[in-house]
Design a protein around this motif. Structure first.
Motif, PDB file in Angstrom:
ATOM      1  N   LEU A 189      13.585  14.821 -14.903  1.00 35.21           N
ATOM      2  CA  LEU A 189      14.486  13.674 -14.976  1.00 35.21           C
ATOM      3  C   LEU A 189      15.233  13.481 -13.656  1.00 35.21           C
ATOM      4  O   LEU A 189      15.273  12.380 -13.110  1.00 35.21           O
ATOM      5  N   GLN A 190      15.804  14.551 -13.153  1.00 38.13           N
ATOM      6  CA  GLN A 190      16.568  14.475 -11.906  1.00 38.13           C
ATOM      7  C   GLN A 190      15.672  14.126 -10.718  1.00 38.13           C
ATOM      8  O   GLN A 190      16.011  13.263  -9.917  1.00 38.13           O
ATOM      9  N   ARG A 191      14.563  14.816 -10.612  1.00 36.54           N
ATOM     10  CA  ARG A 191      13.732  14.698  -9.413  1.00 36.54           C
ATOM     11  C   ARG A 191      13.023  13.356  -9.312  1.00 36.54           C
ATOM     12  O   ARG A 191      13.023  12.728  -8.258  1.00 36.54           O
ATOM     13  N   TYR A 192      12.407  12.920 -10.418  1.00 34.53           N
ATOM     14  CA  TYR A 192      11.556  11.744 -10.326  1.00 34.53           C
ATOM     15  C   TYR A 192      12.204  10.469 -10.865  1.00 34.53           C
ATOM     16  O   TYR A 192      11.960   9.389 -10.333  1.00 34.53           O
ATOM     17  N   THR A 193      13.006  10.574 -11.893  1.00 32.92           N
ATOM     18  CA  THR A 193      13.633   9.372 -12.439  1.00 32.92           C
ATOM     19  C   THR A 193      14.875   8.988 -11.638  1.00 32.92           C
ATOM     20  O   THR A 193      15.078   7.813 -11.330  1.00 32.92           O
ATOM     21  N   LEU A 194      15.699   9.973 -11.311  1.00 33.77           N
ATOM     22  CA  LEU A 194      16.938   9.694 -10.594  1.00 33.77           C
ATOM     23  C   LEU A 194      16.826   9.893  -9.086  1.00 33.77           C
ATOM     24  O   LEU A 194      17.798   9.698  -8.367  1.00 33.77           O
ATOM     25  N   SER A 195      15.666  10.329  -8.622  1.00 37.18           N
ATOM     26  CA  SER A 195      15.382  10.541  -7.187  1.00 37.18           C
ATOM     27  C   SER A 195      16.406  11.447  -6.510  1.00 37.18           C
ATOM     28  O   SER A 195      16.863  11.188  -5.398  1.00 37.18           O
ATOM     29  N   ALA A 196      16.756  12.534  -7.162  1.00 38.57           N
ATOM     30  CA  ALA A 196      17.691  13.501  -6.585  1.00 38.57           C
ATOM     31  C   ALA A 196      16.931  14.430  -5.639  1.00 38.57           C
ATOM     32  O   ALA A 196      15.699  14.511  -5.668  1.00 38.57           O
ATOM     33  N   SER A 197      17.673  15.148  -4.822  1.00 41.43           N
ATOM     34  CA  SER A 197      17.046  16.099  -3.904  1.00 41.43           C
ATOM     35  C   SER A 197      16.496  17.298  -4.682  1.00 41.43           C
ATOM     36  O   SER A 197      16.860  17.541  -5.828  1.00 41.43           O
ATOM     37  N   LEU A 198      15.622  18.038  -4.023  1.00 42.56           N
ATOM     38  CA  LEU A 198      15.011  19.204  -4.652  1.00 42.56           C
ATOM     39  C   LEU A 198      16.069  20.244  -5.013  1.00 42.56           C
ATOM     40  O   LEU A 198      16.044  20.822  -6.106  1.00 42.56           O
ATOM     41  N   GLU A 199      17.005  20.491  -4.113  1.00 42.47           N
ATOM     42  CA  GLU A 199      18.044  21.486  -4.349  1.00 42.47           C
ATOM     43  C   GLU A 199      18.915  21.107  -5.544  1.00 42.47           C
ATOM     44  O   GLU A 199      19.219  21.941  -6.403  1.00 42.47           O
ATOM     45  N   SER A 200      19.289  19.859  -5.604  1.00 41.72           N
ATOM     46  CA  SER A 200      20.111  19.374  -6.712  1.00 41.72           C
ATOM     47  C   SER A 200      19.351  19.469  -8.033  1.00 41.72           C
ATOM     48  O   SER A 200      19.898  19.894  -9.058  1.00 41.72           O
ATOM     49  N   SER A 201      18.087  19.091  -8.012  1.00 43.99           N
ATOM     50  CA  SER A 201      17.267  19.141  -9.230  1.00 43.99           C
ATOM     51  C   SER A 201      17.110  20.575  -9.724  1.00 43.99           C
ATOM     52  O   SER A 201      17.190  20.836 -10.930  1.00 43.99           O
ATOM     53  N   LEU A 202      16.885  21.498  -8.802  1.00 41.82           N
ATOM     54  CA  LEU A 202      16.743  22.904  -9.199  1.00 41.82           C
ATOM     55  C   LEU A 202      18.044  23.471  -9.735  1.00 41.82           C
ATOM     56  O   LEU A 202      18.047  24.256 -10.698  1.00 41.82           O
ATOM     57  N   LEU A 203      19.148  23.091  -9.128  1.00 44.94           N
ATOM     58  CA  LEU A 203      20.449  23.567  -9.596  1.00 44.94           C
ATOM     59  C   LEU A 203      20.737  23.061 -11.005  1.00 44.94           C
ATOM     60  O   LEU A 203      21.176  23.823 -11.866  1.00 44.94           O
ATOM     61  N   TRP A 204      20.476  21.790 -11.251  1.00 46.78           N
ATOM     62  CA  TRP A 204      20.683  21.245 -12.590  1.00 46.78           C
ATOM     63  C   TRP A 204      19.717  21.872 -13.600  1.00 46.78           C
ATOM     64  O   TRP A 204      20.092  22.129 -14.746  1.00 46.78           O
ATOM     65  N   ALA A 205      18.481  22.118 -13.188  1.00 47.15           N
ATOM     66  CA  ALA A 205      17.513  22.754 -14.084  1.00 47.15           C
ATOM     67  C   ALA A 205      17.967  24.157 -14.456  1.00 47.15           C
ATOM     68  O   ALA A 205      17.871  24.566 -15.621  1.00 47.15           O
ATOM     69  N   LEU A 206      18.475  24.895 -13.491  1.00 49.30           N
ATOM     70  CA  LEU A 206      18.982  26.238 -13.754  1.00 49.30           C
ATOM     71  C   LEU A 206      20.180  26.199 -14.699  1.00 49.30           C
ATOM     72  O   LEU A 206      20.275  26.993 -15.644  1.00 49.30           O
ATOM     73  N   THR A 207      21.071  25.252 -14.466  1.00 47.31           N
ATOM     74  CA  THR A 207      22.264  25.116 -15.310  1.00 47.31           C
ATOM     75  C   THR A 207      21.897  24.752 -16.742  1.00 47.31           C
ATOM     76  O   THR A 207      22.356  25.392 -17.694  1.00 47.31           O
ATOM     77  N   PHE A 208      21.067  23.733 -16.897  1.00 51.49           N
ATOM     78  CA  PHE A 208      20.680  23.313 -18.240  1.00 51.49           C
ATOM     79  C   PHE A 208      19.824  24.367 -18.930  1.00 51.49           C
ATOM     80  O   PHE A 208      19.920  24.553 -20.145  1.00 51.49           O
ATOM     81  N   GLY A 209      18.973  25.055 -18.176  1.00 56.60           N
ATOM     82  CA  GLY A 209      18.178  26.135 -18.751  1.00 56.60           C
ATOM     83  C   GLY A 209      19.056  27.263 -19.278  1.00 56.60           C
ATOM     84  O   GLY A 209      18.820  27.795 -20.354  1.00 56.60           O
ATOM     85  N   GLY A 210      20.090  27.612 -18.510  1.00 55.23           N
ATOM     86  CA  GLY A 210      21.029  28.647 -18.962  1.00 55.23           C
ATOM     87  C   GLY A 210      21.791  28.230 -20.206  1.00 55.23           C
ATOM     88  O   GLY A 210      21.971  29.018 -21.136  1.00 55.23           O
ATOM     89  N   CYS A 211      22.222  26.978 -20.234  1.00 51.23           N
ATOM     90  CA  CYS A 211      22.920  26.470 -21.431  1.00 51.23           C
ATOM     91  C   CYS A 211      21.987  26.456 -22.639  1.00 51.23           C
ATOM     92  O   CYS A 211      22.388  26.807 -23.754  1.00 51.23           O
ATOM     93  N   ALA A 212      20.748  26.040 -22.417  1.00 51.21           N
ATOM     94  CA  ALA A 212      19.779  26.010 -23.511  1.00 51.21           C
ATOM     95  C   ALA A 212      19.482  27.421 -24.023  1.00 51.21           C
ATOM     96  O   ALA A 212      19.329  27.632 -25.229  1.00 51.21           O
ATOM     97  N   ALA A 213      19.424  28.380 -23.115  1.00 50.76           N
ATOM     98  CA  ALA A 213      19.193  29.768 -23.524  1.00 50.76           C
ATOM     99  C   ALA A 213      20.357  30.270 -24.372  1.00 50.76           C
ATOM    100  O   ALA A 213      20.152  30.940 -25.393  1.00 50.76           O
ATOM    101  N   GLY A 214      21.565  29.946 -23.959  1.00 49.78           N
ATOM    102  CA  GLY A 214      22.729  30.346 -24.735  1.00 49.78           C
ATOM    103  C   GLY A 214      22.744  29.722 -26.120  1.00 49.78           C
ATOM    104  O   GLY A 214      23.028  30.391 -27.112  1.00 49.78           O
ATOM    105  N   LEU A 215      22.421  28.449 -26.191  1.00 47.68           N
ATOM    106  CA  LEU A 215      22.371  27.776 -27.496  1.00 47.68           C
ATOM    107  C   LEU A 215      21.271  28.349 -28.384  1.00 47.68           C
ATOM    108  O   LEU A 215      21.476  28.556 -29.587  1.00 47.68           O
ATOM    109  N   ALA A 216      20.103  28.595 -27.806  1.00 44.25           N
ATOM    110  CA  ALA A 216      18.994  29.156 -28.585  1.00 44.25           C
ATOM    111  C   ALA A 216      19.339  30.563 -29.077  1.00 44.25           C
ATOM    112  O   ALA A 216      19.006  30.942 -30.203  1.00 44.25           O
TER     113      ALA A 216
END
Length: 71
Positions: free
Chosen positions: A38-65
């Motif tokens: 979503l970040q990288r291709y739909t919102l055209s964010a930078s690679l670093e920003s996309s990876l940071l958001w992916a890491l953040t959301f992945g961690g939150c998803a792991a906590g919820l799961a």
């Protein structure tokens, strides 16, 4: 109460424990991949920003799961 007896009988090395970890890993990877794409291709964010958001959301998803698997 029944669930507590089942988890005690299952033990730490059982299939039930492995299914929980698989569920958590799948949830983490799915959330991270979704937000990265979503970040990288739909919102055209930078690679670093996309990876940071992916890491953040992945961690939150792991906590919820994890919390959901303990219910």
């Amino acid at each position: 109460m029944k669930r507590d007896r089942i988890s005690q009988a299952a033990g730490p090395g059982s299939d039930a424990a492995m299914k929980n970890w698989r569920y958590i890993a799948l949830h983490t990877l799915a959330a991270a991949a979704f937000i990265f794409l979503l970040q990288r291709y739909t919102l055209s964010a930078s690679l670093e920003s996309s990876l940071l958001w992916a890491l953040t959301f992945g961690g939150c998803a792991a906590g919820l799961a994890y919390m959901q698997s303990k219910r």
